[in-house]
Each structure stands twice: as structure tokens, then as C-alpha cells.
Enzyme design. Structure first.
Site, mmCIF file in Angstrom:
data_model
loop_
_atom_site.group_PDB
_atom_site.id
_atom_site.type_symbol
_atom_site.label_atom_id
_atom_site.label_comp_id
_atom_site.label_asym_id
_atom_site.label_seq_id
_atom_site.Cartn_x
_atom_site.Cartn_y
_atom_site.Cartn_z
ATOM 1 N N ASP A 247 -16.647 15.866 -19.818
ATOM 2 C CA ASP A 247 -15.848 14.654 -19.966
ATOM 3 C C ASP A 247 -15.190 14.161 -18.688
ATOM 4 O OD1 ASP A 247 -14.135 16.782 -19.725
ATOM 5 O OD2 ASP A 247 -12.783 16.150 -21.334
ATOM 6 N N GLU A 248 -15.605 14.672 -17.525
ATOM 7 C CA GLU A 248 -14.969 14.198 -16.301
ATOM 8 C C GLU A 248 -15.879 14.346 -15.099
ATOM 9 O OE1 GLU A 248 -11.574 16.487 -14.936
ATOM 10 O OE2 GLU A 248 -12.248 18.246 -16.062
ATOM 11 N N ASP B 209 -12.106 10.294 -16.336
ATOM 12 C CA ASP B 209 -11.822 11.272 -17.387
ATOM 13 C C ASP B 209 -11.893 10.569 -18.737
ATOM 14 O OD1 ASP B 209 -11.061 13.471 -18.802
ATOM 15 O OD2 ASP B 209 -9.122 13.743 -17.831
#
Length: 368
Positions: free
Chosen positions: A120-121, A22
């Protein structure tokens, strides 16, 4: 290599692990890379960067979060909380470019399987004797290639890895497994579980289930009357941190496409509302056409002034006819409350899924 398969140290056999990667304050971090002078300052990203307009916060730097600014907060309120904040407009293309670079780094790790969750992950499946060393290797590789920091959760299931990441932030590593799940999570409220939001946690509390430990101990059958035969047992499973253990890199296929518009002044005129819905439908249909799959469901999202949100949805016979989709959208529009000023309109079209699409679903708190 720490992330590659193999026996590793003498007497140690590699095991499968799930790593949840993350990126820390991703959007704000990308903006700081472009403007190094913003490092260490409260940065808020949202809308067109104008707090006098109606828009919400997309993300905030840790310095801004310290004042209570969070994603989804109206931009004008965020600006009041941090008068000296630097407020920037959203730049989707820049974030997508940075995200693609990060995902390429993850895929380049030896023996890794990557399941992208968003900008973002991502989950990374590895076999290793030392998952912490593997996580550090990934952090170093991402930082070296993109200058972005990430936190990594280590787990024996996807759920445990995802929850573990929160304990590693910022730029840290944390491991959650069956062995320490209840020690770490047991006394925490159910809303801290991935996939359980405020409404579900409130419904659980009415059943006397307020903590993760209580949910883990619940008889799945007892949850069926409240949540149904699928979701009831699934929530009980979440309480135990159980679930999928294998990272699936099958490309994600969108189940639907949605668009929404926040109006700078409330809409009250019927003709204006009709025009706004036509424009939304045109944008959604453009997205759907690119997929080449028929529409089977529609949801109209209406936010009445000052801030009351309702959705109207229906299944429809599968169709690729834009005129038919628009007509069914206007059927939903007829359900809105007459005379109430409208602050936001959104439209989501659900499509048929291809046979080879990834099965199951990934629990998130976002979406509508």
C-alpha cells in the site's frame, strides 16, 4: 504534465522531489470496493474473520478506528470494542492484485521513478516545479484507475516524505522539507519518527532525548555507546529528517523469508511442538528454494501464553541443504522454556544477498 521534467512556468526550474504515496485504509478500502454496501460502516479485517479464533487485526476502516481498533490488536478485543463491526477474513490475493494495479499507475506517470515499499505504499521520485500539482495528478490517476484514495507526503528526503504523509491523511497532501522540519516535528516525541519504535524511544528517553528536536541536536557520537557505531549516528540523522534523497527503483530483493502460525489452543506437548516447527520449516524452505540463495541465519519466534514473545537467533554457515537448515532450527528449538504453553511459533531464514541488490536499508517499524 505536472510530474514530467522540464522548466515548467517561466522562471521556475524543476527540482527533484520525493513523493510518498500511501493508500488510505488500503485493505479495508479494497473490501469496500468488493462490497459497496459496507461503505461508511466499521469494517475490520483479520485472520479468518472469526473473532472467537486467535487472530489479529490486519486493518480497520476509519469508522472502526474511531473506536480504538488498530492493526495488530487481537480480533476478539476489536470485536468487543465495536460490536456491530463487519469482520472479514484476510484475502491476500485480492490485495496483491489491487496493489499491482496501483503500482502500475505510479510507474505510468511521466518522468517518475517508483520504489515500492509494500502493498500500500511507494516512493515516487519526480522532477517538477510544482510538487503539489504533481501529487494531485497522481491522486487523480490512482482514483480513476483503481477507485482507491491515497495520501501523499512531499519531501526533499525519503524520511521527510514518509513522515509528511501522516499529516496528509486521509486523501490529502503535505510537504515537509529541511525548512519546516523542526517547526512541524521538533516538539513531537521521537516515536513519531519513521524507524523509531517504542523500545528505541524509551532508550533515547533514558539519555534525556524525548523529542525530535532533542534528537536532531544530539551529537551522533554520544549515541554510539547506547546504539553502536552504525545505528547511533543513523538515529541522529533521523532526528534531522536527513538521509537518502534519491528514489531507487532497483527491484527489492528479500533478505529473508518468514512464516508464523498462531495456534487455536496452546501447544504444550513436545511432539506437537516439534511437528509444528517441522511444518513451519518446510514452508520457509519452500520460499527460500524459490530464491535460489543459501541460508545464513535463522530466527525462531516463540509467543508463550498468555502473550510474552521471545526470539532465538543464530548465524549459520551458508547452506542450501534443507536437512541442515532443519537441524539448526531444532538447535534453536532446544532453547525454548520447557513446560511453558506456546501460543505462536514463527521461523525466519536469512539468505545471502546478490551483488546487484539494492544497498542500504529502509527503516520500518514492522518485521522481527
Amino acid at each position: 504534465m505536472a510530474c514530467s521534467a522540464g522548466s515548467g512556468q517561466t522562471g521556475h526550474v524543476s527540482e527533484p522531489w520525493v513523493l510518498h504515496v500511501d493508500l488510505d485504509q488500503f485493505i479495508a478500502a479494497v473490501e469496500v470496493l468488493r462490497r459497496p454496501e459496507l461503505a461508511g460502516k466499521p469494517v475490520i479485517v483479520g485472520g479468518r474473520g472469526d473473532p472467537t479464533e486467535r487472530a489479529v487485526v490486519s486493518t480497520a476502516s476509519y469508522e472502526a478506528r474511531a473506536y480504538g481498533v488498530g492493526s495488530g490488536m487481537p480480533l476478539r478485543i476489536a470485536a468487543r470494542k465495536v460490536p456491530d463491526a463487519v469482520i472479514l477474513p484476510v484475502d491476500h490475493e485480492a490485495y496483491l492484485e489491487a496493489s499491482e494495479k496501483v503500482m502500475a499507475v505510479l510507474r505510468s506517470q511521466p518522468g517518475s521513478t517508483v520504489q515500492v515499499l509494500g502493498w500500500d505504499e511507494a516512493f515516487v521520485g519526480v522532477e517538477t516545479t510544482d510538487p503539489e500539482a504533481c501529487a494531485r495528478q497522481i491522486q487523480q490517476a490512482v482514483l480513476a484507475e483503481t477507485r482507491l484514495h491515497c495520501s501523499i507526503g512531499i519531501g526533499d528526503t525519503l524520511v521527510r516524505a514518509k513522515v509528511a504523509t501522516g499529516f496528509g491523511k486521509p486523501a490529502g497532501i503535505f510537504r515537509l522539507t529541511e525548512g519546516n522540519w523542526l517547526d512541524v516535528m521538533g516538539g513531537r516525541p521521537t516515536i513519531e519518527l519513521w524507524g523509531i519504535g517504542a523500545k528505541v524511544s524509551q532508550r533515547l528517553a533514558k539519555l534525556g532525548i524525548k523529542t525530535v528536536e532533542a534528537l536532531a541536536a544530539a551529537d551522533p557520537g554520544d549515541l554510539v555507546p547506547e546504539f553502536g557505531p552504525k545505528m547511533g549516528p543513523w538515529y541522529a540523522q533521523l532526528g534531522r529528517g536527513d538521509g537518502a534523497r534519491v528514489v531507487d527503483d532497483t527491484p527489492w530483493v528479500a533478505r529473508g523469508h518468514s512464516r508464523e502460525t498462531t495456534f487455536q489452543r496452546d501447544l504444550t506437548d513436545a511432539a506437537e511442538i516439534d511437528d509444528a516447527v517441522r511444518e513451519l520449516a518446510a514452508r520457509v524452505l519452500e520460499d527460500v528454494a524459490a530464491e535460489g540463495r543459501p541460508v545464513i541465519g535463522l530466527t525462531l519466534k516463540v509467543r508463550y501464553a498468555p502473550f510474552s514473545t521471545t526470539t532465538y537467533g543464530r548465524k549459520i554457515p551458508a547452506t542450501s541443504d534443507p536437512g541442515e537448515v532443519l537441524a539448526r532450527t531444532f538447535d534453536l528449538l532446544a532453547k525454548i522454556e520447557p513446560g511453558r504453553p506456546i501460543r505462536l511459533l514463527g521461523l525466519r531464514a536469512e539468505m545471502t544477498m546478490p551483488e546487484d541488490s539494492r544497498k542500504g536499508h529502509t527503516p520500518t517499524r514492522s518485521g522481527w
